[in-house]
Design a protein around this motif. Structure first.
Motif, PDB file in Angstrom:
ATOM      1  N   HIS A 145     -10.369   5.711  51.471  1.00 45.27           N
ATOM      2  CA  HIS A 145     -11.695   5.773  52.070  1.00 45.27           C
ATOM      3  C   HIS A 145     -11.597   5.981  53.585  1.00 45.27           C
ATOM      4  N   ASP A 146     -12.661   6.536  54.137  1.00 43.43           N
ATOM      5  CA  ASP A 146     -12.726   6.757  55.581  1.00 43.43           C
ATOM      6  C   ASP A 146     -12.832   5.408  56.280  1.00 43.43           C
ATOM      7  N   MET A 147     -11.968   5.154  57.254  1.00 44.76           N
ATOM      8  CA  MET A 147     -11.975   3.867  57.950  1.00 44.76           C
ATOM      9  C   MET A 147     -13.254   3.669  58.759  1.00 44.76           C
ATOM     10  N   GLU A 148     -13.960   4.743  59.076  1.00 47.98           N
ATOM     11  CA  GLU A 148     -15.225   4.597  59.786  1.00 47.98           C
ATOM     12  C   GLU A 148     -16.288   3.925  58.921  1.00 47.98           C
ATOM     13  N   ASP A 149     -16.057   3.891  57.605  1.00 47.96           N
ATOM     14  CA  ASP A 149     -17.005   3.243  56.688  1.00 47.96           C
ATOM     15  C   ASP A 149     -16.646   1.786  56.403  1.00 47.96           C
ATOM     16  N   VAL A 150     -15.573   1.295  57.014  1.00 47.75           N
ATOM     17  CA  VAL A 150     -15.117  -0.083  56.789  1.00 47.75           C
ATOM     18  C   VAL A 150     -15.708  -1.000  57.849  1.00 47.75           C
ATOM     19  N   GLU A 151     -16.236  -2.128  57.415  1.00 49.45           N
ATOM     20  CA  GLU A 151     -16.686  -3.169  58.336  1.00 49.45           C
ATOM     21  C   GLU A 151     -15.848  -4.422  58.114  1.00 49.45           C
ATOM     22  N   LEU A 152     -15.244  -4.903  59.175  1.00 52.09           N
ATOM     23  CA  LEU A 152     -14.496  -6.160  59.124  1.00 52.09           C
ATOM     24  C   LEU A 152     -15.359  -7.272  59.704  1.00 52.09           C
ATOM     25  N   LEU A 171     -16.968  -5.900  63.011  1.00 53.39           N
ATOM     26  CA  LEU A 171     -16.228  -4.835  63.657  1.00 53.39           C
ATOM     27  C   LEU A 171     -16.320  -3.541  62.866  1.00 53.39           C
ATOM     28  N   ARG A 172     -16.653  -2.457  63.572  1.00 52.64           N
ATOM     29  CA  ARG A 172     -16.642  -1.115  63.008  1.00 52.64           C
ATOM     30  C   ARG A 172     -15.846  -0.214  63.945  1.00 52.64           C
ATOM     31  N   LEU A 173     -15.180   0.773  63.369  1.00 49.30           N
ATOM     32  CA  LEU A 173     -14.397   1.706  64.166  1.00 49.30           C
ATOM     33  C   LEU A 173     -15.275   2.363  65.230  1.00 49.30           C
ATOM     34  N   ASN A 174     -14.737   2.449  66.437  1.00 49.19           N
ATOM     35  CA  ASN A 174     -15.392   3.034  67.615  1.00 49.19           C
ATOM     36  C   ASN A 174     -16.419   2.112  68.245  1.00 49.19           C
ATOM     37  N   ARG A 179     -11.661   0.185  69.127  1.00 54.46           N
ATOM     38  CA  ARG A 179     -11.764   1.451  69.837  1.00 54.46           C
ATOM     39  C   ARG A 179     -10.828   2.519  69.288  1.00 54.46           C
ATOM     40  N   ASP A 180      -9.780   2.096  68.594  1.00 52.65           N
ATOM     41  CA  ASP A 180      -8.763   3.013  68.113  1.00 52.65           C
ATOM     42  C   ASP A 180      -8.498   2.716  66.642  1.00 52.65           C
ATOM     43  N   LEU A 181      -8.186   3.766  65.864  1.00 52.83           N
ATOM     44  CA  LEU A 181      -8.018   3.606  64.425  1.00 52.83           C
ATOM     45  C   LEU A 181      -7.036   2.500  64.076  1.00 52.83           C
ATOM     46  N   PHE A 182      -5.953   2.407  64.827  1.00 52.58           N
ATOM     47  CA  PHE A 182      -4.899   1.472  64.481  1.00 52.58           C
ATOM     48  C   PHE A 182      -4.803   0.274  65.424  1.00 52.58           C
ATOM     49  N   GLN A 183      -5.833   0.036  66.209  1.00 50.50           N
ATOM     50  CA  GLN A 183      -5.786  -1.121  67.109  1.00 50.50           C
ATOM     51  C   GLN A 183      -7.164  -1.663  67.427  1.00 50.50           C
ATOM     52  N   ILE A 184      -7.350  -2.944  67.160  1.00 48.04           N
ATOM     53  CA  ILE A 184      -8.554  -3.670  67.556  1.00 48.04           C
ATOM     54  C   ILE A 184      -8.175  -4.501  68.781  1.00 48.04           C
ATOM     55  N   GLN A 203     -25.628  -0.125  51.427  1.00 52.12           N
ATOM     56  CA  GLN A 203     -25.054  -1.306  50.781  1.00 52.12           C
ATOM     57  C   GLN A 203     -23.588  -1.427  51.159  1.00 52.12           C
ATOM     58  N   GLY A 204     -23.085  -2.647  51.103  1.00 53.88           N
ATOM     59  CA  GLY A 204     -21.691  -2.886  51.401  1.00 53.88           C
ATOM     60  C   GLY A 204     -20.931  -3.320  50.150  1.00 53.88           C
TER      61      GLY A 204
END
Length: 244
Positions: A145-152, A171-174, A179-184, A203-204
């Motif tokens: 899945h696209d990581m932009e669709d993931v919420e932590l 947390l959502r990407l960007n 700010r970065d795909l592999f680093q929060i 929906q989540g």
């Protein structure tokens, strides 16, 4: 005479204003200051390091007293002041950077540099550095899945490292932290319960997560603890894996 008297009165007023506001004045030949925590309480035993900005590996150091203050003689040259301290939290010892009230260099004429413990925020001497911890997210094998669709969601599990209650972080990407795909970046150091959802169509859908450092399988939630950086290097990191 009137001009001279006016100048004297202005100088006297400035001195009195400095005393009234508690503004410290530089002491010739010394770097001085105080170190306080997030609540404004003094930090004893903090390490103060004066780094020569011209000659490499040229340092002067000292530690703060019980009242959080320090005073160290400055040799000729250009110097910058840094401060760190050690904090025990959930069975681990962290070395943490402290924020200076001024980041510019000074010389043997002396300077006042005060430091404050901050849980998050960008370090003034390093555009890529933060006072908070870093989390490195990654995908489980087969997670397409696209990581932009993931919420932590990070929910504090007990007080943060400074004893404060903290707050839940989504947390959502960007966004501000991710700010970065592999680093929060810049997460206040604490113990968190982590969950994840796949967002879409309003929906989540719950995802599963695990600690990258552990041997546990993916689960609906896991306890995230930051690890102190190795040796005397300030900072803390964590890593997690996201999957279906």
């Amino acid at each position: 005479m009137l001009l001279l008297a006016g100048l004297m009165l202005s100088t006297l007023a400035a001195c009195e204003a400095g005393e009234a506001t508690g503004t410290a004045r530089a002491e010739d030949g010394y770097a001085t200051g105080t170190v306080v925590d997030t609540q404004g309480n003094p930090i004893a035993g903090a390490k103060i390091l004066l780094d020569n900005s011209v000659f490499r590996t040229s340092y002067i150091d000292t530690t703060t007293g019980e009242d959080g203050s320090y005073r160290v003689r400055v040799q000729p040259g250009a110097w910058r002041a840094y401060a760190t301290f050690k904090k025990d939290y959930n069975g681990q010892t962290y070395t943490l950077r402290l924020r200076p009230d001024a980041a510019d260099s000074f010389d043997q004429d002396g300077a006042v540099r005060n430091f404050t413990w901050q849980l998050e925020g960008r370090r003034p001497e390093n555009d890529a550095g933060y006072y908070g911890g870093y989390i490195h997210p990654s995908r489980e094998v087969g997670f397409e899945h696209d990581m932009e669709d993931v919420e932590l969601v990070l929910t504090p599990d007990g007080p943060l490292i400074d004893g404060s209650a903290g707050k839940q972080l989504r947390l959502r990407l960007n966004d501000h932290y991710w700010r970065d795909l592999f680093q929060i970046e810049d997460i206040p150091i604490g113990r968190y319960t982590v969950t994840a959802t796949l967002q879409g169509d309003g929906q989540g859908r719950p995802l599963r997560v695990r600690d990258w450092h552990g041997q546990d399988d993916l689960a609906p939630a896991f306890q995230l603890d930051f690890r102190p950086e190795t040796g005397s290097t300030p900072g803390a990191t964590a890593a997690l894996v996201i999957g279906d």
